[in-house]
Design a protein around this motif. Structure first.
Motif, PDB file in Angstrom:
ATOM      1  N   LYS A  47       8.666 -13.567  13.503  1.00 37.27           N
ATOM      2  CA  LYS A  47       7.206 -13.617  13.598  1.00 37.27           C
ATOM      3  C   LYS A  47       6.731 -13.326  15.014  1.00 37.27           C
ATOM      4  O   LYS A  47       7.142 -13.994  15.962  1.00 37.27           O
ATOM      5  CB  LYS A  47       6.689 -14.989  13.158  1.00 37.27           C
ATOM      6  N   PRO A  48       5.830 -12.340  15.183  1.00 35.61           N
ATOM      7  CA  PRO A  48       5.301 -12.024  16.509  1.00 35.61           C
ATOM      8  C   PRO A  48       4.096 -12.899  16.843  1.00 35.61           C
ATOM      9  O   PRO A  48       3.558 -13.595  15.973  1.00 35.61           O
ATOM     10  CB  PRO A  48       4.873 -10.560  16.352  1.00 35.61           C
ATOM     11  N   ASP A  49       3.694 -12.859  18.084  1.00 36.96           N
ATOM     12  CA  ASP A  49       2.459 -13.540  18.495  1.00 36.96           C
ATOM     13  C   ASP A  49       1.252 -12.624  18.305  1.00 36.96           C
ATOM     14  O   ASP A  49       0.168 -13.072  17.914  1.00 36.96           O
ATOM     15  CB  ASP A  49       2.542 -13.951  19.969  1.00 36.96           C
ATOM     16  N   VAL A  50       1.464 -11.343  18.611  1.00 41.24           N
ATOM     17  CA  VAL A  50       0.373 -10.359  18.573  1.00 41.24           C
ATOM     18  C   VAL A  50       0.867  -9.090  17.889  1.00 41.24           C
ATOM     19  O   VAL A  50       2.000  -8.653  18.107  1.00 41.24           O
ATOM     20  CB  VAL A  50      -0.118 -10.004  20.001  1.00 41.24           C
ATOM     21  N   ILE A  51       0.002  -8.498  17.062  1.00 47.23           N
ATOM     22  CA  ILE A  51       0.318  -7.214  16.435  1.00 47.23           C
ATOM     23  C   ILE A  51      -0.682  -6.166  16.906  1.00 47.23           C
ATOM     24  O   ILE A  51      -1.896  -6.387  16.858  1.00 47.23           O
ATOM     25  CB  ILE A  51       0.256  -7.299  14.904  1.00 47.23           C
ATOM     26  N   LEU A  52      -0.180  -5.031  17.382  1.00 46.32           N
ATOM     27  CA  LEU A  52      -1.020  -3.869  17.652  1.00 46.32           C
ATOM     28  C   LEU A  52      -0.996  -3.038  16.376  1.00 46.32           C
ATOM     29  O   LEU A  52       0.041  -2.468  16.011  1.00 46.32           O
ATOM     30  CB  LEU A  52      -0.473  -3.056  18.829  1.00 46.32           C
ATOM     31  N   MET A  53      -2.125  -2.967  15.689  1.00 43.57           N
ATOM     32  CA  MET A  53      -2.163  -2.440  14.322  1.00 43.57           C
ATOM     33  C   MET A  53      -3.010  -1.173  14.214  1.00 43.57           C
ATOM     34  O   MET A  53      -4.225  -1.203  14.398  1.00 43.57           O
ATOM     35  CB  MET A  53      -2.745  -3.517  13.392  1.00 43.57           C
ATOM     36  N   ASP A  54      -2.348  -0.067  13.910  1.00 40.59           N
ATOM     37  CA  ASP A  54      -3.086   1.158  13.596  1.00 40.59           C
ATOM     38  C   ASP A  54      -3.780   0.950  12.253  1.00 40.59           C
ATOM     39  O   ASP A  54      -3.218   0.348  11.341  1.00 40.59           O
ATOM     40  CB  ASP A  54      -2.103   2.334  13.521  1.00 40.59           C
ATOM     41  N   VAL A  55      -4.996   1.464  12.100  1.00 38.63           N
ATOM     42  CA  VAL A  55      -5.689   1.255  10.831  1.00 38.63           C
ATOM     43  C   VAL A  55      -5.298   2.273   9.778  1.00 38.63           C
ATOM     44  O   VAL A  55      -5.311   1.986   8.582  1.00 38.63           O
ATOM     45  CB  VAL A  55      -7.226   1.262  11.009  1.00 38.63           C
ATOM     46  N   ARG A  56      -4.954   3.467  10.205  1.00 42.12           N
ATOM     47  CA  ARG A  56      -4.625   4.529   9.241  1.00 42.12           C
ATOM     48  C   ARG A  56      -3.111   4.694   9.150  1.00 42.12           C
ATOM     49  O   ARG A  56      -2.502   5.377   9.976  1.00 42.12           O
ATOM     50  CB  ARG A  56      -5.273   5.844   9.672  1.00 42.12           C
ATOM     51  N   MET A  57      -2.531   4.055   8.140  1.00 41.78           N
ATOM     52  CA  MET A  57      -1.090   4.156   7.923  1.00 41.78           C
ATOM     53  C   MET A  57      -0.816   4.368   6.441  1.00 41.78           C
ATOM     54  O   MET A  57      -1.592   3.908   5.591  1.00 41.78           O
ATOM     55  CB  MET A  57      -0.377   2.879   8.406  1.00 41.78           C
ATOM     56  N   PRO A  58       0.289   5.035   6.088  1.00 43.19           N
ATOM     57  CA  PRO A  58       0.639   5.241   4.679  1.00 43.19           C
ATOM     58  C   PRO A  58       1.157   3.958   4.028  1.00 43.19           C
ATOM     59  O   PRO A  58       1.476   2.991   4.704  1.00 43.19           O
ATOM     60  CB  PRO A  58       1.733   6.309   4.745  1.00 43.19           C
ATOM     61  N   LYS A  59       1.212   3.976   2.691  1.00 38.23           N
ATOM     62  CA  LYS A  59       1.743   2.883   1.868  1.00 38.23           C
ATOM     63  C   LYS A  59       0.856   1.636   1.904  1.00 38.23           C
ATOM     64  O   LYS A  59       0.481   1.106   0.874  1.00 38.23           O
ATOM     65  CB  LYS A  59       3.180   2.533   2.270  1.00 38.23           C
ATOM     66  N   MET A  60       0.562   1.150   3.090  1.00 39.29           N
ATOM     67  CA  MET A  60      -0.375   0.031   3.249  1.00 39.29           C
ATOM     68  C   MET A  60      -1.067   0.189   4.583  1.00 39.29           C
ATOM     69  O   MET A  60      -0.413   0.190   5.623  1.00 39.29           O
ATOM     70  CB  MET A  60       0.354  -1.323   3.193  1.00 39.29           C
ATOM     71  N   ASP A  61      -2.398   0.365   4.557  1.00 35.46           N
ATOM     72  CA  ASP A  61      -3.101   0.605   5.821  1.00 35.46           C
ATOM     73  C   ASP A  61      -3.289  -0.690   6.608  1.00 35.46           C
ATOM     74  O   ASP A  61      -2.961  -1.782   6.147  1.00 35.46           O
ATOM     75  CB  ASP A  61      -4.440   1.315   5.589  1.00 35.46           C
ATOM     76  N   GLY A  62      -3.827  -0.547   7.813  1.00 36.64           N
ATOM     77  CA  GLY A  62      -3.963  -1.691   8.705  1.00 36.64           C
ATOM     78  C   GLY A  62      -4.934  -2.746   8.232  1.00 36.64           C
ATOM     79  O   GLY A  62      -4.787  -3.924   8.554  1.00 36.64           O
ATOM     80  N   VAL A  63      -5.927  -2.334   7.446  1.00 32.58           N
ATOM     81  CA  VAL A  63      -6.913  -3.293   6.938  1.00 32.58           C
ATOM     82  C   VAL A  63      -6.287  -4.221   5.909  1.00 32.58           C
ATOM     83  O   VAL A  63      -6.396  -5.445   5.992  1.00 32.58           O
ATOM     84  CB  VAL A  63      -8.124  -2.561   6.327  1.00 32.58           C
ATOM     85  N   GLN A  64      -5.631  -3.626   4.918  1.00 31.83           N
ATOM     86  CA  GLN A  64      -4.965  -4.421   3.892  1.00 31.83           C
ATOM     87  C   GLN A  64      -3.886  -5.305   4.497  1.00 31.83           C
ATOM     88  O   GLN A  64      -3.725  -6.470   4.131  1.00 31.83           O
ATOM     89  CB  GLN A  64      -4.355  -3.493   2.836  1.00 31.83           C
ATOM     90  N   CYS A  65      -3.165  -4.753   5.450  1.00 36.01           N
ATOM     91  CA  CYS A  65      -2.110  -5.512   6.117  1.00 36.01           C
ATOM     92  C   CYS A  65      -2.700  -6.691   6.889  1.00 36.01           C
ATOM     93  O   CYS A  65      -2.152  -7.798   6.868  1.00 36.01           O
ATOM     94  CB  CYS A  65      -1.336  -4.591   7.052  1.00 36.01           C
ATOM     95  N   THR A  66      -3.827  -6.466   7.564  1.00 35.88           N
ATOM     96  CA  THR A  66      -4.507  -7.538   8.294  1.00 35.88           C
ATOM     97  C   THR A  66      -4.897  -8.666   7.353  1.00 35.88           C
ATOM     98  O   THR A  66      -4.703  -9.851   7.658  1.00 35.88           O
ATOM     99  CB  THR A  66      -5.754  -6.995   9.006  1.00 35.88           C
ATOM    100  N   ARG A  67      -5.442  -8.317   6.204  1.00 37.51           N
ATOM    101  CA  ARG A  67      -5.862  -9.335   5.233  1.00 37.51           C
ATOM    102  C   ARG A  67      -4.680 -10.199   4.799  1.00 37.51           C
ATOM    103  O   ARG A  67      -4.762 -11.435   4.794  1.00 37.51           O
ATOM    104  CB  ARG A  67      -6.490  -8.669   4.005  1.00 37.51           C
ATOM    105  N   ILE A  68      -3.572  -9.564   4.455  1.00 40.88           N
ATOM    106  CA  ILE A  68      -2.387 -10.299   3.993  1.00 40.88           C
ATOM    107  C   ILE A  68      -1.831 -11.193   5.102  1.00 40.88           C
ATOM    108  O   ILE A  68      -1.488 -12.358   4.875  1.00 40.88           O
ATOM    109  CB  ILE A  68      -1.307  -9.316   3.508  1.00 40.88           C
ATOM    110  N   ILE A  69      -1.764 -10.653   6.306  1.00 40.95           N
ATOM    111  CA  ILE A  69      -1.215 -11.426   7.427  1.00 40.95           C
ATOM    112  C   ILE A  69      -2.074 -12.643   7.736  1.00 40.95           C
ATOM    113  O   ILE A  69      -1.561 -13.756   7.897  1.00 40.95           O
ATOM    114  CB  ILE A  69      -1.081 -10.539   8.675  1.00 40.95           C
TER     115      ILE A  69
END
Length: 232
Positions: A47-69
């Motif tokens: 588990k990291p402390d901070v994630i640098l998250m691109d919003v446009r990614m394949p399979k699961m974008d940064g928005v959906q990933c942010t919600r789950i995290i």
């Protein structure tokens, strides 16, 4: 040591960010990921402390990933990496709990400062896109994303705290707030912590949205002639 995970679908960007951040004292890149699914897998292992998250990614974008995290690991801080044309992505990422966002291509110092800022529980927004942020806050305030606070907490706010809320609502950083209110940056940070506790808000982003919803920011912008710029 701040543990950072880098998520971007472009290998060159991932590698460049890793090299740069690993050279910074107090920061360690623990993992890199090419899409949201890989991010989730990395978190389960380490588990990291901070994630640098691109919003446009394949399979699961940064928005959906942010919600789950944020639903499963609310203490992990997320900084959205974006371009000027990603308004809808940023809107939803902030809605789901991202701590702020930065433009791709910014300086290394800005990136390092952003990581330290969100790690310490504050929100980070690139000053070059403050007007766009204010427009997003306004959209969120008018849409179905509502920030609610208790009446008692509002009644306990002091005159200085209201001034700081107004500054946050118009997108001002701590340094600017300190200069405008003739306070030290440390004092501003202490006030913000007290305000968040009184209102039971998670972070500066929620406070800014609430400020817009209560028209605190709008009044300040109208006085300075900047409000129309946020609506264009």
């Amino acid at each position: 040591m701040i543990k950072v995970l880098i998520a971007d679908d472009q290998e060159l960007i991932r590698q460049s960010l890793q090299i740069v951040l690993d050279s910074k004292p107090g920061i360690e890149v623990t993992d890199i990921a090419a899409n949201g699914q890989e991010v989730i897998g990395c978190i389960r292992k380490r588990k990291p402390d901070v994630i640098l998250m691109d919003v446009r990614m394949p399979k699961m974008d940064g928005v959906q990933c942010t919600r789950i995290i944020k639903e499963n690991y609310p203490d992990i801080k997320i900084i959205i990496l974006t371009t000027f044309d990603d308004d809808e992505y940023v809107y939803n990422a902030l809605k789901y709990g991202a701590s702020g966002y930065l433009l791709k291509g910014g300086s290394v110092d800005e990136l390092e400062q952003a990581i330290v800022t969100v790690y310490n529980g504050r929100a980070m927004i690139n000053p070059d896109i403050t007007t766009k942020v204010l427009r997003l806050f306004s959209q969120m305030a008018k849409a179905d994303y509502k920030i609610s606070v208790g009446t008692r907490g509002v009644e306990e706010l002091t005159k200085t705290e209201w001034k700081i809320i107004r500054e946050v609502g118009r997108g001002a950083a701590n340094k600017e707030i300190a200069e405008n209110l003739k306070l030290s940056e440390g004092t501003v940070r202490n006030y913000l912590s007290t305000i968040l506790n009184k209102l039971d808000l998670r972070d500066r982003t929620q406070l800014a949205i609430w400020a817009v919803q209560t028209n605190m920011a709008k009044k300040e912008l109208e006085d300075s002639g900047q409000w129309e710029k946020t609506r264009k």
